[in-house]
Design a protein around this motif. Sequence first.
Motif, PDB file in Angstrom:
ATOM      1  N   VAL A 172       6.760   3.267   0.829  1.00 15.26           N
ATOM      2  CA  VAL A 172       5.699   4.175   0.411  1.00 15.26           C
ATOM      3  C   VAL A 172       4.649   3.366  -0.340  1.00 15.26           C
ATOM      4  O   VAL A 172       4.989   2.601  -1.260  1.00 15.26           O
ATOM      5  CB  VAL A 172       6.245   5.300  -0.492  1.00 15.26           C
ATOM      6  CG1 VAL A 172       5.105   6.184  -0.986  1.00 15.26           C
ATOM      7  CG2 VAL A 172       7.283   6.135   0.256  1.00 15.26           C
ATOM      8  N   VAL A 173       3.381   3.527   0.052  1.00 11.16           N
ATOM      9  CA  VAL A 173       2.303   2.739  -0.543  1.00 11.16           C
ATOM     10  C   VAL A 173       1.180   3.665  -1.004  1.00 11.16           C
ATOM     11  O   VAL A 173       0.715   4.517  -0.248  1.00 11.16           O
ATOM     12  CB  VAL A 173       1.722   1.722   0.451  1.00 11.16           C
ATOM     13  CG1 VAL A 173       0.712   0.811  -0.248  1.00 11.16           C
ATOM     14  CG2 VAL A 173       2.836   0.882   1.092  1.00 11.16           C
ATOM     15  N   GLN A 194      10.992   9.218  -3.830  1.00  9.87           N
ATOM     16  CA  GLN A 194      10.995   8.094  -2.896  1.00  9.87           C
ATOM     17  C   GLN A 194      12.353   7.876  -2.241  1.00  9.87           C
ATOM     18  O   GLN A 194      12.442   7.293  -1.154  1.00  9.87           O
ATOM     19  CB  GLN A 194      10.537   6.812  -3.594  1.00  9.87           C
ATOM     20  CG  GLN A 194      11.578   6.213  -4.550  1.00  9.87           C
ATOM     21  CD  GLN A 194      11.099   4.943  -5.218  1.00  9.87           C
ATOM     22  OE1 GLN A 194      10.485   4.977  -6.276  1.00  9.87           O
ATOM     23  NE2 GLN A 194      11.396   3.807  -4.597  1.00  9.87           N
ATOM     24  N   GLY A 195      13.435   8.328  -2.868  1.00  7.62           N
ATOM     25  CA  GLY A 195      14.750   8.176  -2.268  1.00  7.62           C
ATOM     26  C   GLY A 195      15.093   6.717  -2.043  1.00  7.62           C
ATOM     27  O   GLY A 195      14.992   5.880  -2.955  1.00  7.62           O
ATOM     28  N   PHE A 199       8.849   1.327  -2.952  1.00  7.12           N
ATOM     29  CA  PHE A 199       7.617   1.908  -3.493  1.00  7.12           C
ATOM     30  C   PHE A 199       6.693   0.775  -3.905  1.00  7.12           C
ATOM     31  O   PHE A 199       7.083  -0.109  -4.674  1.00  7.12           O
ATOM     32  CB  PHE A 199       7.960   2.804  -4.674  1.00  7.12           C
ATOM     33  CG  PHE A 199       6.810   3.590  -5.247  1.00  7.12           C
ATOM     34  CD1 PHE A 199       5.664   3.859  -4.506  1.00  7.12           C
ATOM     35  CD2 PHE A 199       6.879   4.075  -6.550  1.00  7.12           C
ATOM     36  CE1 PHE A 199       4.624   4.596  -5.037  1.00  7.12           C
ATOM     37  CE2 PHE A 199       5.848   4.817  -7.094  1.00  7.12           C
ATOM     38  CZ  PHE A 199       4.710   5.073  -6.335  1.00  7.12           C
ATOM     39  N   ALA A 200       5.464   0.779  -3.374  1.00  3.79           N
ATOM     40  CA  ALA A 200       4.469  -0.239  -3.702  1.00  3.79           C
ATOM     41  C   ALA A 200       3.190   0.437  -4.193  1.00  3.79           C
ATOM     42  O   ALA A 200       2.756   1.443  -3.619  1.00  3.79           O
ATOM     43  CB  ALA A 200       4.163  -1.118  -2.494  1.00  3.79           C
ATOM     44  N   ASN A 226       8.706  -0.968  -6.905  1.00  4.31           N
ATOM     45  CA  ASN A 226       9.336  -2.197  -6.420  1.00  4.31           C
ATOM     46  C   ASN A 226       8.324  -3.328  -6.323  1.00  4.31           C
ATOM     47  O   ASN A 226       8.650  -4.498  -6.583  1.00  4.31           O
ATOM     48  CB  ASN A 226       9.966  -1.958  -5.054  1.00  4.31           C
ATOM     49  CG  ASN A 226      11.004  -0.856  -5.080  1.00  4.31           C
ATOM     50  OD1 ASN A 226      10.712   0.278  -4.731  1.00  4.31           O
ATOM     51  ND2 ASN A 226      12.215  -1.164  -5.516  1.00  4.31           N
ATOM     52  N   PHE A 227       7.095  -2.966  -5.954  1.00  3.73           N
ATOM     53  CA  PHE A 227       6.021  -3.957  -5.827  1.00  3.73           C
ATOM     54  C   PHE A 227       4.761  -3.393  -6.479  1.00  3.73           C
ATOM     55  O   PHE A 227       4.373  -2.251  -6.225  1.00  3.73           O
ATOM     56  CB  PHE A 227       5.732  -4.277  -4.357  1.00  3.73           C
ATOM     57  CG  PHE A 227       6.900  -4.879  -3.630  1.00  3.73           C
ATOM     58  CD1 PHE A 227       7.144  -6.243  -3.687  1.00  3.73           C
ATOM     59  CD2 PHE A 227       7.769  -4.075  -2.899  1.00  3.73           C
ATOM     60  CE1 PHE A 227       8.228  -6.801  -3.026  1.00  3.73           C
ATOM     61  CE2 PHE A 227       8.855  -4.620  -2.240  1.00  3.73           C
ATOM     62  CZ  PHE A 227       9.085  -5.990  -2.302  1.00  3.73           C
ATOM     63  N   LEU A 228       4.141  -4.210  -7.313  1.00  8.23           N
ATOM     64  CA  LEU A 228       2.891  -3.840  -7.961  1.00  8.23           C
ATOM     65  C   LEU A 228       1.861  -4.916  -7.654  1.00  8.23           C
ATOM     66  O   LEU A 228       2.070  -6.089  -7.970  1.00  8.23           O
ATOM     67  CB  LEU A 228       3.086  -3.716  -9.472  1.00  8.23           C
ATOM     68  CG  LEU A 228       1.827  -3.465 -10.309  1.00  8.23           C
ATOM     69  CD1 LEU A 228       1.235  -2.095  -9.984  1.00  8.23           C
ATOM     70  CD2 LEU A 228       2.139  -3.579 -11.804  1.00  8.23           C
TER      71      LEU A 228
END
Length: 383
Positions: A172-173, A194-195, A199-200, A226-228
């Motif tokens: 998911v972005v 998000q399950g 997630f980004a 998870n990613f930023l």
Amino acid sequence: MQAFNQRIEQTLQTRINQGLDRQLRCVEGGNQLMICRDNQQWVNFASNNYLGLANDDKVVLAWQQGLRLFGAGSGASPLVTGHSTAHQMLEDKLCDWLGFERAILFNSGFSANQALLFSLLEKGDVVFQDKLNHASLIEAAMLSPATLKRFAHNDVEDLSRKLANVDASSLVVTEGVFSMDGDVAPLKDIAQIQGNALFAVDDAHGIGVLGEKGGGSCQAAGVKPNFLVVTFGKALGISGAAIMCDATAGDYLTQMARHFVYSTAMPPAQAYALTQAINQVQHDDWRRTKLDELSDYYEQSMCHLPGFRSTPTAIKPFIIGDSARALDCAKFLSQHGIWLSAIRAPTVARHQARLRITLTALHEQSHIDQLAEHVEQWLEVSA
């Protein structure tokens, strides 16, 4: 060759006929409060230099010190000889500031976004993106082997329905702050649904401005994706970007992100200056306080005008609708000493052309008075 020339000429002419052609406008003296060219001056309401750091004396001095210490360029990709102590210092600073284990540096936010999606996504994966995500994110998903599914803007229910119908590795972005609308993503709500999906968040326009000590949209929402992706060409006043992640993902991107592996590393002097800029973002709370005060004043000054849209950020879209009228308004404002850009399709949806007004800590209330006065004048003469 003739066929290509005809295609190029036809495309350019179509853009002109539709009022969508774009022109470079050269300015003197850098991106400051006052834009200068040919002995004329304009108040700059088009810059992403939200905190006013692009020409800050301490940041400029840090870059000069970096040049003396490290020279002008890195000379190689990061995995050859391009990764210096200045880069490592910047990575460590980012991790300490934002609470991640790794920071992978890139030369632009566009390349960071594309590197992230190209590296992660494989055939059979599904990537869910907000419909108003930046072109770099949408394009990367379209060009990747994964399946792209777009959800309605900031619509958590729509995203939840789409996630429930997919049994595949998913990502998911979203953006933290949307660059053309100035609104903020419902990050906490997305994180809750998000399950098993990763997630980004691209926080190009939130980092430095929102959150405690400028920690950004995610910090303000109490969310750790998870990613930023953080970029350095907006509130930090310079350029470049980083992907923030855990140690394992960082090792993976170091091996697999082609934009990282095969690009010359950013100049170490730039990394040195960025570390100084982050120090000021963290400690100069007055910049964010002033930006908040100016945002409130803008809302009071402009809310009575048709086209006004309220936002919780420094990005203030003024909706005009028609592309030709948006261009006409920008031209009128330019004649009255105000520098703004008319944003048209395909950057925004058709019939949603606008002025993209941005506030910075360098503005004063008198500048907003000037803007409001002349926008109202244009509305009257163009009615």
